[in-house]
Design a protein around this motif. Structure first.
Motif, PDB file in Angstrom:
ATOM      1  N   UNK A 157       0.846  -1.195   0.000  1.00  0.00           N
ATOM      2  CA  UNK A 157       0.000   0.000   0.000  1.00  0.00           C
ATOM      3  C   UNK A 157       0.886   1.252   0.000  1.00  0.00           C
ATOM      4  N   UNK A 158       1.549   1.543  -1.095  1.00  0.00           N
ATOM      5  CA  UNK A 158       2.419   2.728  -1.136  1.00  0.00           C
ATOM      6  C   UNK A 158       1.586   4.000  -1.248  1.00  0.00           C
ATOM      7  N   UNK A 159       1.491   4.754  -0.160  1.00  0.00           N
ATOM      8  CA  UNK A 159       0.644   5.951  -0.140  1.00  0.00           C
ATOM      9  C   UNK A 159       1.254   7.081  -0.957  1.00  0.00           C
ATOM     10  N   UNK A 160       2.561   7.269  -0.882  1.00  0.00           N
ATOM     11  CA  UNK A 160       3.196   8.393  -1.572  1.00  0.00           C
ATOM     12  C   UNK A 160       3.146   8.227  -3.076  1.00  0.00           C
ATOM     13  N   UNK A 161       3.259   6.973  -3.534  1.00  0.00           N
ATOM     14  CA  UNK A 161       3.305   6.749  -4.973  1.00  0.00           C
ATOM     15  C   UNK A 161       1.922   6.640  -5.588  1.00  0.00           C
TER      16      UNK A 161
END
Length: 559
Positions: A157-161
């Motif tokens: 769950x990459x939030x920044x990407x």
């Protein structure tokens, strides 16, 4: 001041090592890898920042990119991943693991299909060594949550990407597929630890809008728990024991005892859950409810899994990890020594048995003489009468079979066979080479057999010659279709155009003659002539109709 200077030196050296790691020279890359893993990281890992680790991993990525041949790729992947499990401290190992995942996710788009498999291998090795790090620290709560949060933030769950359109998601798919395969060697763990380890996958089902990721998590993680639990329950009902220590047993216990149905119902009832994922959640809940009810009704008792490790017990007893490892090595050496001793004893016993068997065989050979007569073995005891013993030597002494004795036996057997008329059909003994006279007799017998066959003897279906008296001889005749069968046609052959098998005969339009070979002539396209338009039927019928009317009128006037 000293710490700042050490950090500056470490960052400068990291940049230099990263350049050497990306070199086109293979030996330079290998020297850089050795220096990095053996001296630089253990000494200066606490002074490296996150940006320095990213620089190092940029070089390591291209170092692994240039690696060719499967054996070297496997060894390099293992050496790089060992930096996680054998790091100077758990915090430094976790930082090294986070830099690896960030670099691999950033460069995932640029990996072509030819190099994708070796990066899959690298990812498997890193996950495996990350779990080894947790097992070495007895799955400490703070370290386990740190590693799991790295996996969740960097991969699953990459939030920044998520803001960037078209962010790569293939690495997350692969981690979801491989997670249980790499976790099973360090199982069993407690149910509380399993709750922490599976928390990012529960978060995917709750928050992720990526349908492919949700499907991967469902099929590769939770459905595998379901299938292993069903299989373990069925085997327990039948009374058949599952293989202890197998992956199915470890995963099946978690599937039966974790309480997945309640967990899925709680996530599905949340207001923040993505609406499209509720169907998946409730489907998994219903499937796990059936399995858990089946476990309750069956009355089968399954032990709750707990983490057990020799290193953990040693630490609890007041020993360091290094001392525990030394004790492990000593135990392995003792086991190897005992195995070697057992093998040597077994080899000695086998040698003695072989010697005893050889002695028995020699005694049997001395007692019996094997004489071959037409493929049958006849045994003659050495206790022959005194008259026969006098021909070959003294009866009191033991008989020794030399070449001269065997040749004498051969001559006597040939004489007896010649008197009995066995020369033509019998087979000679293989005890010694035949003499010149016996060879001449055999040649004459063979020529006589050939003449008898050519004079009109019959041949059986098995290939043996049957004489006129009805007796079978030992000679065999070989037939070959090419040499013995000749086809002589009574009629002339059909023309070449009609030599086709029945299944390939042309039909319909295939029988029509094609265009004859020759020069191609360009013929002008014919001009279509315009036909005059036909008059309508009404106009044609009107004329005779009007003329008839006039005739009638004239007739009426004349009357």
């Amino acid at each position: 001041m000293a710490a700042a200077a050490a950090a500056a030196d470490a960052s400068a050296e990291a940049a230099a090592i990263s350049r050497r790691l990306a070199s086109c020279n293979g030996s330079a890359r290998e020297r850089a890898v050795r220096h990095l893993l053996s001296t630089f990281l253990p000494a200066s890992a606490p002074h490296l920042s996150a940006s320095d680790l990213l620089k190092l991993w940029k070089g390591l990525f291209f170092c692994f990119w240039h690696s060719d041949k499967p054996l070297y790729q496997s060894s390099l992947a293992t050496r790089l991943a060992a930096g996680v499990s054998s790091g100077p401290s758990p915090a430094a190992a976790a930082a090294f693991f986070a830099a690896y995942l960030a670099t691999l996710r950033r460069e995932w788009v640029h990996i072509d299909t030819h190099r994708l498999d070796k990066f899959y291998l690298l990812n498997r090795r890193f996950l495996h060594h990350a779990f080894l790090l947790l097992a070495a620290n007895s799955f400490a709560a703070d370290l386990t949550s740190q590693v799991v949060s790295i996996l969740s933030e960097k991969v699953l769950l990459p939030e920044a990407d998520n803001v960037a359109a078209g962010s790569p998601r293939g690495l997350g798919y692969h981690v979801a597929e491989v997670f249980l395969d790499e976790l099973s060697p360090v199982l069993p763990v407690s149910l509380q630890t399993m709750e922490v380890l599976l928390s990012p996958f529960f978060a995917v089902l709750e928050k992720s809008s990526d349908r492919v990721m949700v499907a991967k998590v469902k099929s590769s993680v939770f459905e595998r728990f379901l299938e292993s639990g069903k299989q373990l329950l069925e085997m327990a009902k039948k009374g058949e024991g599952v293989e202890k220590g197998s992956a199915d047993e470890k995963i099946g216990k978690v599937g039966l005892l974790f309480g997945f149905s309640k967990r899925f119902s709680d996530i599905g009832a949340k207001a923040e859950t993505v609406q499209a994922n509720r169907k998946v959640l409730f489907g998994l809940r219903d499937a796990f409810v059936k399995v858990e009810k089946g476990l309750e009704l069956s009355g089968v008792e399954i032990a709750v899994p707990e983490f057990k490790s020799t290193e953990v017990t040693g630490v609890e007893n007041g020993m360091d990890l290094d001392e525990v490892k030394v004790e492990k090595k000593k135990k392995k050496k003792v086991k190897k020594a005992s195995l070697v001793e057992g093998e040597t004893e077994g080899a000695k016993d086998s040698k003695q048995e072989k010697k005893v068997k050889k002695e028995k065989k020699e005694k049997k050979k001395k007692k019996k003489v094997e004489v071959v007569d037409e493929g049958d073995v006849t045994e003659q005891s050495t206790d022959a009468p005194a008259e026969e013993d006098q021909q070959m030597g003294d009866g009191t002494e033991a008989v020794t079979f030399d070449e001269t004795l065997m040749s004498n036996l051969q001559k006597q057997f040939e004489k007896a066979a010649a008197e009995a008329g066995m020369v033509n059909g019998g087979s000679s003994s293989s005890a010694s080479p035949a003499s010149g006279k016996a060879a001449k007799k055999r040649k004459r017998a063979k020529s006589a057999d050939r003449l008898s066959v050519s004079d009109g003897d019959d041949v059986s279906s098995e290939g043996t010659i049957i004489s006129q008296d009805g007796e079978k001889s030992g000679k065999k005749v070989r037939f070959s279709m090419k040499n013995n069968l000749v086809w002589k046609p009574h009629n002339p052959l059909p023309p070449q155009c009609l030599r086709l098998p029945p299944s390939a005969t042309p039909r319909g339009s295939a029988l029509k003659k094609g265009v004859l070979p020759g020069p191609i002539k360009e013929t002008p396209t014919p001009v279509k002539k315009t036909k005059p338009k036909a008059k309508s039927a009404k106009k044609v019928l009107k004329k005779p109709f009007s003329a008839a009317k006039r005739l009638r009128k004239l007739q009426n006037f004349s009357a």
